[in-house]
Motif scaffolding. Structure first.
Motif, PDB file in Angstrom:
ATOM      1  N   PHE A  16       0.843  -1.141  -0.008  1.00 45.37           N
ATOM      2  CA  PHE A  16       0.216   0.309   0.368  1.00 45.37           C
ATOM      3  C   PHE A  16       1.065   1.414  -0.107  1.00 45.37           C
ATOM      4  N   GLN A  17       1.834   0.783   0.855  1.00 41.87           N
ATOM      5  CA  GLN A  17       2.728   2.264   0.861  1.00 41.87           C
ATOM      6  C   GLN A  17       2.340   3.419   1.327  1.00 41.87           C
ATOM      7  N   PRO A  18       1.866   3.112   2.393  1.00 40.94           N
ATOM      8  CA  PRO A  18       1.069   4.905   3.366  1.00 40.94           C
ATOM      9  C   PRO A  18       2.579   5.787   3.134  1.00 40.94           C
ATOM     10  N   GLN A  19       2.165   6.902   3.342  1.00 44.37           N
ATOM     11  CA  GLN A  19       2.740   7.913   3.710  1.00 44.37           C
ATOM     12  C   GLN A  19       2.096   8.721   5.123  1.00 44.37           C
ATOM     13  N   ILE A  20       0.921   7.865   5.817  1.00 45.59           N
ATOM     14  CA  ILE A  20       0.683   9.092   7.116  1.00 45.59           C
ATOM     15  C   ILE A  20      -0.046   7.121   7.478  1.00 45.59           C
ATOM     16  N   VAL A  21       0.518   6.705   8.852  1.00 40.51           N
ATOM     17  CA  VAL A  21      -0.747   5.242   8.783  1.00 40.51           C
ATOM     18  C   VAL A  21      -0.752   5.753  10.860  1.00 40.51           C
ATOM     19  N   ILE A  22      -2.137   5.817  10.972  1.00 41.61           N
ATOM     20  CA  ILE A  22      -2.926   5.822  12.017  1.00 41.61           C
ATOM     21  C   ILE A  22      -3.274   5.252  12.958  1.00 41.61           C
ATOM     22  N   TRP A  23      -2.496   5.111  13.972  1.00 43.02           N
ATOM     23  CA  TRP A  23      -2.341   3.666  14.368  1.00 43.02           C
ATOM     24  C   TRP A  23      -3.736   3.683  16.010  1.00 43.02           C
ATOM     25  N   GLY A  24      -4.783   3.503  16.321  1.00 41.23           N
ATOM     26  CA  GLY A  24      -5.684   3.511  17.593  1.00 41.23           C
ATOM     27  C   GLY A  24      -4.950   2.576  18.042  1.00 41.23           C
ATOM     28  N   TYR A  25      -4.374   3.141  19.090  1.00 43.55           N
ATOM     29  CA  TYR A  25      -3.484   2.225  20.489  1.00 43.55           C
ATOM     30  C   TYR A  25      -5.140   2.435  21.799  1.00 43.55           C
ATOM     31  N   HIS A  26      -4.773   1.065  22.397  1.00 44.08           N
ATOM     32  CA  HIS A  26      -5.857   1.087  23.907  1.00 44.08           C
ATOM     33  C   HIS A  26      -4.946   0.671  24.280  1.00 44.08           C
ATOM     34  N   TYR A  27      -5.512   0.453  25.327  1.00 42.37           N
ATOM     35  CA  TYR A  27      -4.977  -0.184  26.779  1.00 42.37           C
ATOM     36  C   TYR A  27      -4.829  -1.169  26.971  1.00 42.37           C
ATOM     37  N   ASN A  28      -5.422  -2.495  26.120  1.00 44.38           N
ATOM     38  CA  ASN A  28      -5.164  -3.408  26.612  1.00 44.38           C
ATOM     39  C   ASN A  28      -4.873  -4.369  24.604  1.00 44.38           C
ATOM     40  N   ASP A  29      -4.408  -3.785  24.459  1.00 46.64           N
ATOM     41  CA  ASP A  29      -3.389  -4.041  23.542  1.00 46.64           C
ATOM     42  C   ASP A  29      -2.334  -5.027  23.867  1.00 46.64           C
ATOM     43  N   ALA A  47     -18.021  -1.292  40.647  1.00 48.78           N
ATOM     44  CA  ALA A  47     -17.030  -0.249  41.409  1.00 48.78           C
ATOM     45  C   ALA A  47     -16.245   0.559  40.585  1.00 48.78           C
ATOM     46  N   LEU A  48     -16.368   0.048  38.780  1.00 43.02           N
ATOM     47  CA  LEU A  48     -15.797   1.155  38.013  1.00 43.02           C
ATOM     48  C   LEU A  48     -16.612   3.039  37.883  1.00 43.02           C
ATOM     49  N   SER A  49     -18.087   2.271  38.470  1.00 44.65           N
ATOM     50  CA  SER A  49     -19.378   3.073  37.752  1.00 44.65           C
ATOM     51  C   SER A  49     -19.190   4.725  39.172  1.00 44.65           C
ATOM     52  N   MET A  50     -18.372   3.714  40.131  1.00 45.35           N
ATOM     53  CA  MET A  50     -17.627   4.727  41.077  1.00 45.35           C
ATOM     54  C   MET A  50     -16.366   5.125  41.606  1.00 45.35           C
ATOM     55  N   GLY A  51     -15.324   4.709  40.534  1.00 39.66           N
ATOM     56  CA  GLY A  51     -14.408   5.160  39.898  1.00 39.66           C
ATOM     57  C   GLY A  51     -13.205   4.241  40.453  1.00 39.66           C
ATOM     58  N   TYR A  52     -13.644   2.907  41.079  1.00 40.56           N
ATOM     59  CA  TYR A  52     -12.278   1.838  41.358  1.00 40.56           C
ATOM     60  C   TYR A  52     -12.498   0.813  40.900  1.00 40.56           C
ATOM     61  N   ILE A  53     -11.252   0.068  40.810  1.00 41.06           N
ATOM     62  CA  ILE A  53     -10.991  -0.647  40.112  1.00 41.06           C
ATOM     63  C   ILE A  53     -10.834  -1.830  41.359  1.00 41.06           C
ATOM     64  N   ILE A  54     -11.232  -2.491  41.427  1.00 38.07           N
ATOM     65  CA  ILE A  54     -11.106  -4.076  42.398  1.00 38.07           C
ATOM     66  C   ILE A  54      -9.367  -4.846  41.826  1.00 38.07           C
ATOM     67  N   PRO A  55      -9.204  -4.785  43.092  1.00 39.14           N
ATOM     68  CA  PRO A  55      -7.647  -5.965  42.751  1.00 39.14           C
ATOM     69  C   PRO A  55      -8.050  -7.223  42.274  1.00 39.14           C
ATOM     70  N   LYS A  56      -6.912  -7.297  41.195  1.00 33.68           N
ATOM     71  CA  LYS A  56      -6.779  -8.386  40.552  1.00 33.68           C
ATOM     72  C   LYS A  56      -7.689  -8.755  39.276  1.00 33.68           C
ATOM     73  N   SER A  57      -8.553  -7.861  39.204  1.00 35.48           N
ATOM     74  CA  SER A  57     -10.281  -7.939  38.093  1.00 35.48           C
ATOM     75  C   SER A  57      -8.942  -7.489  36.887  1.00 35.48           C
ATOM     76  N   ARG A  58      -9.696  -8.277  35.819  1.00 36.66           N
ATOM     77  CA  ARG A  58      -9.342  -8.033  34.343  1.00 36.66           C
ATOM     78  C   ARG A  58      -8.450  -6.223  33.890  1.00 36.66           C
ATOM     79  N   LEU A  59      -9.314  -5.165  34.329  1.00 37.17           N
ATOM     80  CA  LEU A  59      -8.308  -4.042  33.978  1.00 37.17           C
ATOM     81  C   LEU A  59      -7.106  -3.834  35.146  1.00 37.17           C
ATOM     82  N   ALA A  60      -7.431  -4.070  36.297  1.00 37.01           N
ATOM     83  CA  ALA A  60      -6.410  -4.172  37.149  1.00 37.01           C
ATOM     84  C   ALA A  60      -5.191  -4.570  36.543  1.00 37.01           C
ATOM     85  N   ASN A  61      -5.216  -5.597  36.024  1.00 38.02           N
ATOM     86  CA  ASN A  61      -3.945  -6.727  35.394  1.00 38.02           C
ATOM     87  C   ASN A  61      -3.676  -5.741  34.224  1.00 38.02           C
TER      88      ASN A  61
END
Length: 331
Positions: free
Chosen positions: A128-141, A200-214
């Motif tokens: 494709f030989q792009p001049q510009i690459v847009i990389w959508g980066y997310h935490y879970n990558d 917990a997340l709706s209150m702004g708290y991440i439960i330890p050992k949860s997927r998001l915490a990891n």
């Protein structure tokens, strides 16, 4: 007597809940949740069809933009014509006065991670030989399989299939392990924990050992998973620099948690520090873009972090402004 009655009540509640949930799963009764199904594949676009027929104009008279990322960039749960790449294509075609042709090749694939996105870049770079690459980066990558070769994956699989001897131990430890396994496989707990986690997340708290915490924990400076990811990212970005390809990295936020940016301070600092160390790159922070906004205006479901149509529109406009800044310097 009261204590015994209370324990019997708790046990009965747990057993009845366990049976009810297992029956619900077996016979799909009391089913109320909607599940958004996302195709794990490239969209069938004009650019992809042209590419397959070797009909892409690779001269300087065309602007070629490659889009990579996971479901956040791909547009899970929204119409294809409303997602970021479609909006960029429409706007660039409409407002273009410099290029004979404008191509926006969306190679984003749901569930992709840093290794997948690196491979996507090298898959389309020459063709494709792009001049510009847009990389959508997310935490879970940073999650998922980050092993480079299929041989290593096969080797790991064969090791998992080999018979394992039961560890020797005291009878009491074996009973504890059995109880732990029972709880781990409990349908009741599997049903209740996501609800607790969501609250917990709706209150702004991440439960330890949860997927998001990891996930956020992976972004600690010396974490081996983050180190491996940075190797793949650096390989991609260094190659793009040698090839004179400009990267625009958009760091997606969890849209349903934009009101709690402090949850991701350490991860954001690590990610931004890494990307901004490359001079052929424009870094855009989704956390900063939506700072002070209401999450309900931009998420699809409150328990899901994917951006809705409105968010995709605003993100596309943000990225578009940087495309115009860079494209004017081409040729």
């Amino acid at each position: 007597m009261k204590k015994i009655t209370f324990l019997i009540f708790i046990l009965s509640f747990f057993v009845v809940g366990e049976l009810l949930i297992r029956l619900t799963e077996e016979f799909s009764i009391m089913e109320t949740n909607r599940i958004q199904m996302v195709d794990v594949a490239l969209d069938d676009t004009e650019e992809l069809r042209l590419l397959e027929r070797n009909k892409i104009d690779l001269s300087d008279s065309s602007l070629r933009v490659l889009v990579i990322g996971d479901s956040y960039m791909h547009g899970a749960g929204i119409p294809k014509d409303k997602k970021i790449s479609s909006r960029l294509r429409e706007s660039l075609l409409k407002n273009n006065s410099k290029y004979k042709n404008v191509y926006v090749l969306d190679a984003s694939v749901p569930n992709s991670n840093n290794l997948d996105n690196k491979n996507t870049y090298f898959r389309y770079k020459e063709e494709f030989q792009p001049q510009i690459v847009i990389w959508g980066y997310h935490y879970n990558d940073i999650n998922g399989n980050l092993e480079q070769t299929n041989e290593m994956i096969a080797d790991n699989t064969s090791k998992q299939k080999s018979p394992q001897k039961k560890p020797a131990g005291k009878e009491s430890k074996m009973k504890i392990r059995q109880i732990t396994n029972l709880l781990y496989n409990s349908a009741m707990l599997k049903f209740v924990m996501p609800k607790i986690n969501s609250t917990a997340l709706s209150m702004g708290y991440i439960i330890p050992k949860s997927r998001l915490a990891n996930t956020t924990k992976h972004y600690e400076t010396n974490n081996t998973t983050w180190k491996k990811s940075k190797e793949y990212l650096a390989e991609t970005l260094n190659d793009s620099k040698d090839s004179d390809i400009h990267f625009i990295v958009y760091q997606f936020a969890y849209t349903n948690l934009i009101e709690y940016p402090e949850l991701f301070t350490n991860a954001n600092d690590e990610i931004e520090s890494f990307f901004t160390s490359f001079d052929n790159l424009t870094y855009i922070s989704g956390t900063e873009q939506f700072k002070g906004q209401k999450a309900a205006d931009y998420f699809i479901y409150k328990d899901d972090g994917h951006p809705n149509e409105k968010a995709h529109f605003l993100i596309s406009k943000k990225i578009e402004s940087h495309i115009y800044k860079y494209s004017t310097s081409l040729n």
